[in-house]
Scaffold this motif. Structure first.
Motif, PDB file in Angstrom:
ATOM      1  N   ALA A 120      -4.458 -16.154 -20.717  1.00  0.00           N
ATOM      2  CA  ALA A 120      -4.654 -17.657 -20.957  1.00  0.00           C
ATOM      3  C   ALA A 120      -4.196 -18.243 -19.620  1.00  0.00           C
ATOM      4  CB  ALA A 120      -3.737 -18.044 -21.913  1.00  0.00           C
ATOM      5  N   LEU A 121      -3.340 -17.994 -18.929  1.00  0.00           N
ATOM      6  CA  LEU A 121      -3.102 -18.509 -17.501  1.00  0.00           C
ATOM      7  C   LEU A 121      -4.581 -18.457 -16.735  1.00  0.00           C
ATOM      8  CD1 LEU A 121      -1.354 -20.003 -15.603  1.00  0.00           C
ATOM      9  CD2 LEU A 121      -0.364 -17.421 -14.916  1.00  0.00           C
ATOM     10  N   GLY A 122      -4.924 -17.274 -16.640  1.00  0.00           N
ATOM     11  CA  GLY A 122      -6.341 -17.224 -15.722  1.00  0.00           C
ATOM     12  C   GLY A 122      -7.099 -17.861 -15.996  1.00  0.00           C
ATOM     13  N   ARG A 135      -9.916 -23.174 -13.874  1.00  0.00           N
ATOM     14  CA  ARG A 135     -10.612 -24.540 -13.581  1.00  0.00           C
ATOM     15  C   ARG A 135      -9.403 -25.545 -12.480  1.00  0.00           C
ATOM     16  NH1 ARG A 135     -13.135 -26.231 -18.718  1.00  0.00           N
ATOM     17  NH2 ARG A 135     -13.051 -24.353 -19.841  1.00  0.00           N
ATOM     18  N   ILE A 136      -8.598 -24.932 -11.957  1.00  0.00           N
ATOM     19  CA  ILE A 136      -7.595 -25.657 -11.420  1.00  0.00           C
ATOM     20  C   ILE A 136      -7.142 -24.977  -9.933  1.00  0.00           C
ATOM     21  CG2 ILE A 136      -6.654 -27.302 -13.350  1.00  0.00           C
ATOM     22  CD1 ILE A 136      -4.105 -25.620 -13.145  1.00  0.00           C
ATOM     23  N   ALA A 137      -7.201 -23.968  -9.931  1.00  0.00           N
ATOM     24  CA  ALA A 137      -6.741 -23.221  -8.597  1.00  0.00           C
ATOM     25  C   ALA A 137      -7.788 -22.405  -7.923  1.00  0.00           C
ATOM     26  CB  ALA A 137      -5.633 -22.127  -9.187  1.00  0.00           C
ATOM     27  N   GLY A 138      -7.492 -21.969  -6.871  1.00  0.00           N
ATOM     28  CA  GLY A 138      -8.309 -21.252  -6.138  1.00  0.00           C
ATOM     29  C   GLY A 138      -8.713 -19.833  -6.534  1.00  0.00           C
ATOM     30  N   ASN A 139      -9.620 -19.343  -6.096  1.00  0.00           N
ATOM     31  CA  ASN A 139     -10.384 -17.940  -6.643  1.00  0.00           C
ATOM     32  C   ASN A 139      -9.332 -16.784  -6.557  1.00  0.00           C
ATOM     33  OD1 ASN A 139     -12.595 -19.261  -7.443  1.00  0.00           O
ATOM     34  ND2 ASN A 139     -13.705 -18.686  -5.373  1.00  0.00           N
ATOM     35  N   ASP A 140      -8.501 -16.888  -5.385  1.00  0.00           N
ATOM     36  CA  ASP A 140      -7.597 -15.552  -5.296  1.00  0.00           C
ATOM     37  C   ASP A 140      -6.550 -15.517  -6.172  1.00  0.00           C
ATOM     38  OD1 ASP A 140      -9.059 -14.677  -2.954  1.00  0.00           O
ATOM     39  OD2 ASP A 140      -7.698 -15.759  -1.486  1.00  0.00           O
ATOM     40  N   GLU A 141      -5.826 -16.783  -6.377  1.00  0.00           N
ATOM     41  CA  GLU A 141      -4.908 -16.990  -7.537  1.00  0.00           C
ATOM     42  C   GLU A 141      -5.313 -16.659  -8.678  1.00  0.00           C
ATOM     43  OE1 GLU A 141      -1.466 -20.235  -8.968  1.00  0.00           O
ATOM     44  OE2 GLU A 141      -2.743 -20.897  -7.468  1.00  0.00           O
ATOM     45  N   THR A 142      -6.405 -17.214  -9.014  1.00  0.00           N
ATOM     46  CA  THR A 142      -7.004 -16.905 -10.397  1.00  0.00           C
ATOM     47  C   THR A 142      -7.487 -15.525 -10.444  1.00  0.00           C
ATOM     48  OG1 THR A 142      -7.915 -19.058 -10.162  1.00  0.00           O
ATOM     49  CG2 THR A 142      -9.199 -17.396 -11.992  1.00  0.00           C
ATOM     50  N   ARG A 143      -8.035 -14.770  -9.613  1.00  0.00           N
ATOM     51  CA  ARG A 143      -8.199 -13.267  -9.583  1.00  0.00           C
ATOM     52  C   ARG A 143      -7.042 -12.348  -9.793  1.00  0.00           C
ATOM     53  NH1 ARG A 143     -10.175 -12.804  -5.118  1.00  0.00           N
ATOM     54  NH2 ARG A 143     -12.265 -13.241  -5.579  1.00  0.00           N
ATOM     55  N   ARG A 144      -6.051 -12.705  -9.277  1.00  0.00           N
ATOM     56  CA  ARG A 144      -4.798 -12.021  -9.231  1.00  0.00           C
ATOM     57  C   ARG A 144      -4.208 -12.211 -10.830  1.00  0.00           C
ATOM     58  NH1 ARG A 144      -3.735 -14.227  -4.481  1.00  0.00           N
ATOM     59  NH2 ARG A 144      -2.450 -15.807  -5.166  1.00  0.00           N
ATOM     60  N   ALA A 145      -4.304 -13.279 -11.410  1.00  0.00           N
ATOM     61  CA  ALA A 145      -3.727 -13.478 -12.878  1.00  0.00           C
ATOM     62  C   ALA A 145      -4.640 -12.506 -13.581  1.00  0.00           C
ATOM     63  CB  ALA A 145      -3.725 -15.059 -13.078  1.00  0.00           C
ATOM     64  N   LEU A 146      -5.928 -12.698 -13.451  1.00  0.00           N
ATOM     65  CA  LEU A 146      -6.800 -12.286 -14.152  1.00  0.00           C
ATOM     66  C   LEU A 146      -6.722 -10.726 -14.141  1.00  0.00           C
ATOM     67  CD1 LEU A 146      -9.837 -14.605 -14.139  1.00  0.00           C
ATOM     68  CD2 LEU A 146      -8.371 -14.230 -16.059  1.00  0.00           C
ATOM     69  N   GLU A 147      -6.530 -10.155 -13.015  1.00  0.00           N
ATOM     70  CA  GLU A 147      -6.331  -8.557 -12.908  1.00  0.00           C
ATOM     71  C   GLU A 147      -5.143  -8.039 -13.502  1.00  0.00           C
ATOM     72  OE1 GLU A 147      -8.387  -6.491 -11.876  1.00  0.00           O
ATOM     73  OE2 GLU A 147      -9.756  -7.362 -10.657  1.00  0.00           O
ATOM     74  N   SER A 179     -14.805 -10.719 -18.412  1.00  0.00           N
ATOM     75  CA  SER A 179     -15.739 -11.474 -18.172  1.00  0.00           C
ATOM     76  C   SER A 179     -15.323 -12.845 -17.355  1.00  0.00           C
ATOM     77  CB  SER A 179     -16.079 -12.226 -19.588  1.00  0.00           C
ATOM     78  OG  SER A 179     -16.932 -13.174 -19.962  1.00  0.00           O
ATOM     79  N   VAL A 180     -14.251 -13.136 -17.594  1.00  0.00           N
ATOM     80  CA  VAL A 180     -13.712 -14.429 -16.670  1.00  0.00           C
ATOM     81  C   VAL A 180     -13.846 -13.842 -15.217  1.00  0.00           C
ATOM     82  CG1 VAL A 180     -12.085 -16.241 -16.300  1.00  0.00           C
ATOM     83  CG2 VAL A 180     -12.305 -15.357 -18.727  1.00  0.00           C
ATOM     84  N   LEU A 181     -13.299 -12.638 -14.886  1.00  0.00           N
ATOM     85  CA  LEU A 181     -13.389 -12.197 -13.595  1.00  0.00           C
ATOM     86  C   LEU A 181     -14.952 -12.407 -13.003  1.00  0.00           C
ATOM     87  CD1 LEU A 181     -10.887  -9.084 -13.763  1.00  0.00           C
ATOM     88  CD2 LEU A 181     -10.875 -11.194 -11.948  1.00  0.00           C
ATOM     89  N   ALA A 182     -15.743 -12.178 -13.849  1.00  0.00           N
ATOM     90  CA  ALA A 182     -17.190 -12.383 -13.549  1.00  0.00           C
ATOM     91  C   ALA A 182     -17.379 -13.613 -13.114  1.00  0.00           C
ATOM     92  CB  ALA A 182     -17.937 -11.712 -14.706  1.00  0.00           C
ATOM     93  N   ILE A 183     -16.726 -14.704 -13.800  1.00  0.00           N
ATOM     94  CA  ILE A 183     -17.193 -16.266 -13.371  1.00  0.00           C
ATOM     95  C   ILE A 183     -16.689 -16.476 -12.130  1.00  0.00           C
ATOM     96  CG2 ILE A 183     -16.373 -18.405 -14.088  1.00  0.00           C
ATOM     97  CD1 ILE A 183     -18.518 -17.422 -15.784  1.00  0.00           C
ATOM     98  N   VAL A 184     -15.413 -15.828 -11.786  1.00  0.00           N
ATOM     99  CA  VAL A 184     -14.868 -16.031 -10.546  1.00  0.00           C
ATOM    100  C   VAL A 184     -15.688 -15.443  -9.319  1.00  0.00           C
ATOM    101  CG1 VAL A 184     -12.745 -15.196  -8.950  1.00  0.00           C
ATOM    102  CG2 VAL A 184     -12.302 -15.811 -11.189  1.00  0.00           C
ATOM    103  N   ALA A 185     -16.295 -14.240  -9.554  1.00  0.00           N
ATOM    104  CA  ALA A 185     -17.197 -13.518  -8.760  1.00  0.00           C
ATOM    105  C   ALA A 185     -18.412 -14.618  -8.395  1.00  0.00           C
ATOM    106  CB  ALA A 185     -17.561 -12.150  -9.128  1.00  0.00           C
ATOM    107  N   GLY A 186     -18.706 -15.151  -9.575  1.00  0.00           N
ATOM    108  CA  GLY A 186     -19.833 -16.141  -9.679  1.00  0.00           C
ATOM    109  C   GLY A 186     -19.726 -17.422  -8.792  1.00  0.00           C
ATOM    110  N   LYS A 187     -18.344 -17.786  -9.039  1.00  0.00           N
ATOM    111  CA  LYS A 187     -17.915 -18.909  -8.164  1.00  0.00           C
ATOM    112  C   LYS A 187     -18.087 -18.729  -6.611  1.00  0.00           C
ATOM    113  CE  LYS A 187     -14.628 -21.458  -9.225  1.00  0.00           C
ATOM    114  NZ  LYS A 187     -13.104 -21.945  -9.781  1.00  0.00           N
ATOM    115  N   GLU A 188     -17.655 -17.510  -6.225  1.00  0.00           N
ATOM    116  CA  GLU A 188     -17.615 -17.058  -5.136  1.00  0.00           C
ATOM    117  C   GLU A 188     -19.035 -16.683  -4.296  1.00  0.00           C
ATOM    118  OE1 GLU A 188     -13.282 -14.927  -4.845  1.00  0.00           O
ATOM    119  OE2 GLU A 188     -14.845 -13.613  -5.489  1.00  0.00           O
ATOM    120  N   GLY A 189     -19.989 -16.732  -5.319  1.00  0.00           N
ATOM    121  CA  GLY A 189     -21.368 -16.641  -4.826  1.00  0.00           C
ATOM    122  C   GLY A 189     -22.046 -15.264  -5.019  1.00  0.00           C
TER     123      GLY A 189
END
Length: 192
Positions: A7-9, A14-26, A46-56
């Motif tokens: 839930a945090l990830g 929506r509000i944090a950088g990709n690295d922080e989000t990725r750590r929470a989701l991993e 699936s949400v990790l895939a969105i993070v990868a997409g945001k990174e191009g």
């Protein structure tokens, strides 16, 4: 703990950088694997895939979403399937894969409707209304908005309602009714 991290990830997306989000989701994914929570693991991937997409990294992201979708379907979890399909539509849109978006709209909506996941269904309908409006498929955009408005009354979120008003504004703008578009945009602003 894994469910809370997931839930945090999702919020961090929506509000944090990709690295922080990725750590929470991993951490969420790992915790879900340990707890044998298959749905949670699939959703985290699936949400990790969105993070990868945001990174191009769209090719990798779509492959990850495809794998998560296959796993959701293998366990017969329509809730997870609907979520993954909805996120995969976002990735397809970012990758300008309009044929893939078009092909996956109805299966995505069917999975979300059957799962009863009103929040994600409402968000997906709103996003699809915007895509339809941009393609000047105004009748289809209207149908998506009407369905989303019906769900909005059940969900009760002002922010969600504002996104519907924004989609309505764009639709009216494309129709050339700038007075209605302005009214919808102002209503959206009042809700957020």
């Amino acid at each position: 703990a894994a469910a809370a991290r997931l839930a945090l990830g999702t919020i961090l997306l929506r509000i944090a950088g990709n690295d922080e989000t990725r750590r929470a989701l991993e951490a969420a994914r790992t915790g879900c694997v340990q707890a044998q929570d298959r749905r949670g693991e699939i959703l985290a991937r699936s949400v990790l895939a969105i993070v990868a997409g945001k990174e191009g990294r769209l090719t990798e992201a779509i492959r990850s979403a495809d794998a998560a979708l296959a796993d959701a379907r293998a366990i017969g979890d329509r809730w997870a399937e609907g979520n993954v399909r909805s996120q995969r539509l976002i990735l397809y849109n970012w990758a300008d894969e309009t044929e893939a978006v078009e092909a996956d709209i109805e299966p995505t909506l069917a999975a979300l409707r059957e799962s009863g996941n009103r929040q994600v269904l409402m968000t997906t309908l709103t996003n699809l209304a915007i895509v339809a409006s941009e393609a000047l498929d105004l009748e289809r955009g209207e149908a998506y908005i009407v369905e989303a408005e019906g769900l909005s009354r059940r969900v009760g979120s002002q922010v969600a309602s504002a996104t519907i008003d924004r989609a309505r504004g764009q639709l009216e703008q494309m129709r050339g009714d700038f007075d209605l578009a302005r009214k919808s945009y102002l209503t959206a602003l009042e809700k957020v």
